[in-house]
Scaffold this motif. Sequence first.
Motif, PDB file in Angstrom:
ATOM      1  N   LYS A 226      20.046 -16.691   6.464  1.00  0.00           N
ATOM      2  CA  LYS A 226      18.891 -16.971   7.390  1.00  0.00           C
ATOM      3  C   LYS A 226      18.424 -15.698   7.862  1.00  0.00           C
ATOM      4  N   VAL A 227      19.021 -14.609   7.697  1.00  0.00           N
ATOM      5  CA  VAL A 227      18.249 -13.306   7.945  1.00  0.00           C
ATOM      6  C   VAL A 227      17.123 -13.120   7.041  1.00  0.00           C
ATOM      7  N   SER A 228      17.268 -12.891   5.790  1.00  0.00           N
ATOM      8  CA  SER A 228      16.192 -12.916   5.136  1.00  0.00           C
ATOM      9  C   SER A 228      15.126 -13.847   5.003  1.00  0.00           C
ATOM     10  N   TRP A 229      15.711 -15.305   5.137  1.00  0.00           N
ATOM     11  CA  TRP A 229      14.628 -16.383   5.380  1.00  0.00           C
ATOM     12  C   TRP A 229      13.806 -16.274   6.598  1.00  0.00           C
ATOM     13  N   SER A 230      14.395 -15.781   7.730  1.00  0.00           N
ATOM     14  CA  SER A 230      13.612 -15.548   8.930  1.00  0.00           C
ATOM     15  C   SER A 230      12.501 -14.270   8.543  1.00  0.00           C
ATOM     16  N   LEU A 231      13.076 -13.339   7.986  1.00  0.00           N
ATOM     17  CA  LEU A 231      12.161 -12.079   8.080  1.00  0.00           C
ATOM     18  C   LEU A 231      10.902 -12.205   6.989  1.00  0.00           C
ATOM     19  N   GLN A 232      10.997 -13.350   6.080  1.00  0.00           N
ATOM     20  CA  GLN A 232       9.924 -13.824   5.280  1.00  0.00           C
ATOM     21  C   GLN A 232       8.716 -14.018   6.197  1.00  0.00           C
ATOM     22  N   ALA A 233       8.960 -14.777   7.594  1.00  0.00           N
ATOM     23  CA  ALA A 233       7.815 -14.988   8.186  1.00  0.00           C
ATOM     24  C   ALA A 233       7.718 -14.052   9.619  1.00  0.00           C
ATOM     25  N   ALA A 234       8.375 -12.879   9.440  1.00  0.00           N
ATOM     26  CA  ALA A 234       8.111 -11.883  10.512  1.00  0.00           C
ATOM     27  C   ALA A 234       6.928 -11.369  10.324  1.00  0.00           C
ATOM     28  N   MET A 235       6.378 -10.763  11.388  1.00  0.00           N
ATOM     29  CA  MET A 235       5.250  -9.943  11.393  1.00  0.00           C
ATOM     30  C   MET A 235       5.692  -8.719  10.871  1.00  0.00           C
ATOM     31  N   PRO A 236       4.590  -7.784  10.589  1.00  0.00           N
ATOM     32  CA  PRO A 236       4.997  -6.430  10.224  1.00  0.00           C
ATOM     33  C   PRO A 236       5.859  -5.552  11.451  1.00  0.00           C
ATOM     34  N   SER A 237       5.298  -5.692  12.481  1.00  0.00           N
ATOM     35  CA  SER A 237       6.038  -4.994  13.294  1.00  0.00           C
ATOM     36  C   SER A 237       7.244  -5.330  13.785  1.00  0.00           C
ATOM     37  N   GLU A 238       7.622  -6.914  13.683  1.00  0.00           N
ATOM     38  CA  GLU A 238       8.844  -7.292  13.632  1.00  0.00           C
ATOM     39  C   GLU A 238       9.761  -6.866  12.689  1.00  0.00           C
ATOM     40  N   PHE A 239       9.475  -6.693  11.511  1.00  0.00           N
ATOM     41  CA  PHE A 239      10.021  -6.416  10.394  1.00  0.00           C
ATOM     42  C   PHE A 239      10.616  -4.842  10.527  1.00  0.00           C
ATOM     43  N   ARG A 240       9.500  -4.150  11.068  1.00  0.00           N
ATOM     44  CA  ARG A 240       9.864  -2.786  11.287  1.00  0.00           C
ATOM     45  C   ARG A 240      10.845  -2.517  12.141  1.00  0.00           C
ATOM     46  N   ALA A 241      10.715  -3.355  13.412  1.00  0.00           N
ATOM     47  CA  ALA A 241      11.673  -3.032  14.405  1.00  0.00           C
ATOM     48  C   ALA A 241      13.081  -3.300  14.020  1.00  0.00           C
ATOM     49  N   PHE A 242      13.089  -4.420  13.046  1.00  0.00           N
ATOM     50  CA  PHE A 242      14.742  -5.036  12.425  1.00  0.00           C
ATOM     51  C   PHE A 242      15.107  -3.720  11.650  1.00  0.00           C
ATOM     52  N   ILE A 243      14.390  -3.182  10.902  1.00  0.00           N
ATOM     53  CA  ILE A 243      14.797  -2.022   9.926  1.00  0.00           C
ATOM     54  C   ILE A 243      15.096  -1.059  10.547  1.00  0.00           C
ATOM     55  N   ASP A 244      14.261  -0.673  11.548  1.00  0.00           N
ATOM     56  CA  ASP A 244      14.783   0.509  12.430  1.00  0.00           C
ATOM     57  C   ASP A 244      15.897   0.151  13.176  1.00  0.00           C
ATOM     58  N   ALA A 245      16.284  -0.937  13.722  1.00  0.00           N
ATOM     59  CA  ALA A 245      17.687  -1.250  14.184  1.00  0.00           C
ATOM     60  C   ALA A 245      18.779  -1.090  13.257  1.00  0.00           C
ATOM     61  N   ILE A 246      18.770  -1.556  12.100  1.00  0.00           N
ATOM     62  CA  ILE A 246      19.686  -1.689  11.188  1.00  0.00           C
ATOM     63  C   ILE A 246      19.905  -0.369  10.448  1.00  0.00           C
ATOM     64  N   SER A 247      18.584   0.371  10.067  1.00  0.00           N
ATOM     65  CA  SER A 247      18.648   1.675   9.253  1.00  0.00           C
ATOM     66  C   SER A 247      17.512   2.567   9.560  1.00  0.00           C
ATOM     67  N   PRO A 248      17.903   3.453  10.722  1.00  0.00           N
ATOM     68  CA  PRO A 248      16.560   4.329  11.408  1.00  0.00           C
ATOM     69  C   PRO A 248      16.463   5.330  10.311  1.00  0.00           C
ATOM     70  N   GLU A 249      17.540   5.681   9.275  1.00  0.00           N
ATOM     71  CA  GLU A 249      16.944   6.728   8.522  1.00  0.00           C
ATOM     72  C   GLU A 249      16.135   6.294   7.512  1.00  0.00           C
ATOM     73  N   LEU A 250      16.165   5.036   7.083  1.00  0.00           N
ATOM     74  CA  LEU A 250      14.881   4.477   6.282  1.00  0.00           C
ATOM     75  C   LEU A 250      13.550   4.659   6.912  1.00  0.00           C
ATOM     76  N   ILE A 251      13.563   4.196   8.159  1.00  0.00           N
ATOM     77  CA  ILE A 251      12.119   4.341   9.024  1.00  0.00           C
ATOM     78  C   ILE A 251      11.796   5.795   8.941  1.00  0.00           C
ATOM     79  N   ASP A 252      12.777   6.607   9.414  1.00  0.00           N
ATOM     80  CA  ASP A 252      12.231   8.055   9.292  1.00  0.00           C
ATOM     81  C   ASP A 252      12.190   8.924   8.020  1.00  0.00           C
TER      82      ASP A 252
ATOM     83  N   HIS B 290      14.416   9.614   5.887  1.00  0.00           N
ATOM     84  CA  HIS B 290      15.581  10.534   5.652  1.00  0.00           C
ATOM     85  C   HIS B 290      16.483   9.889   4.607  1.00  0.00           C
ATOM     86  N   TYR B 291      16.030   9.736   3.547  1.00  0.00           N
ATOM     87  CA  TYR B 291      16.743   8.587   2.595  1.00  0.00           C
ATOM     88  C   TYR B 291      18.099   9.434   1.924  1.00  0.00           C
ATOM     89  N   ALA B 292      18.242  10.663   2.043  1.00  0.00           N
ATOM     90  CA  ALA B 292      19.521  11.078   1.426  1.00  0.00           C
ATOM     91  C   ALA B 292      20.720  10.736   2.746  1.00  0.00           C
TER      92      ALA B 292
END
Length: 318
Positions: free
Chosen positions: A260-286, A288-290
């Motif tokens: 359901k997470v991926s299903w709901s994210l398919q309908a998420a706005m860009p800002s909502e998707f960014r907030a979700f990714i920032d919550a689970i992996s702030p390294e990716l948003i910033d 800092h891939y290493a």
Amino acid sequence: MSDFKVSLQEHFNPIPELQHQHYASRLNVFILLLLEINYGSAETRRGLEDLRTFVMSHCNGTSPEYVRRDFYSSLKSHSFFSTLMLIPEPVPNELFNSNTLRSMALLAKVYTLRGVDDYSAYLQFYKCFISEHAPEVPLTRRFIIESTDEELQLELKLTSELDAYRSFIDVVPYLQPRTPTTRDPSKKGLICQPNMHKQRIQESDSYDVNYLQFTNENADTFSEILEVTPKITLSTEQQRRKFRRREAGARNALYKHEAKVSWSLQAAMPSEFRAFIDAISPELIDGHYADISSDDAKFLSVLFLNVLGISNVLDIVL
């Protein structure tokens, strides 16, 4: 634990790994700003004054400058304090209206309205006022301290109409008190009422009889029910079918929960998707891939492929 440490924990929830001298100068200025805002009751302000005296006794050294990656593990559990530590440390004889003090004054306003644990509020604050590309705060420290919440919201809204300050509009919703979530007990089903008392009054090989009593907040009984639960002996084949149904139900429920997470994210706005990714992996948003662990990288890969609509991701052979 001393009274000062208890008070420090209650008011600010500091990051346990930090020593007092690491945050003393920042917290000293922040408490001073809270007192200027006239925050809390007279008793609260007296407690803050005593706490400031305790904090000032540790202002005997310089604190390192921190970046957001230093607090990845604390951004959610210590949202306010992580944000405070990302503001540059005030230096002695800091200009009365420096950008550091203006940022701290705004942070004090957010703190008085949102508390210490509103992750979304402090994330937006970081983006608007602290991040690498954030502009300097264009408001005076005196205005921030003396303005009402409504006046500050309006001023930030007007400022956000200028190209250089477009991001300020994102922090405006957080310059108002948090709205507590309440539920109407009258909308709950009878069995879901919190004050239910159950008593077994008869038990046999074929059925059980329970007495259910429902009371309101004043302990007045408003409903009574006799519940009869039959005991049916199942054959071996019936037990197998029952087990298979439960097994299939559990498997389907687990699949739906994971999907359901991926299903709901398919309908998420860009800002909502960014907030979700920032919550689970702030390294990716910033960027800092290493710093992304191999397990997190695998999870993110599967998640992104699911969001893109690729089914049976785990069956892909590279």
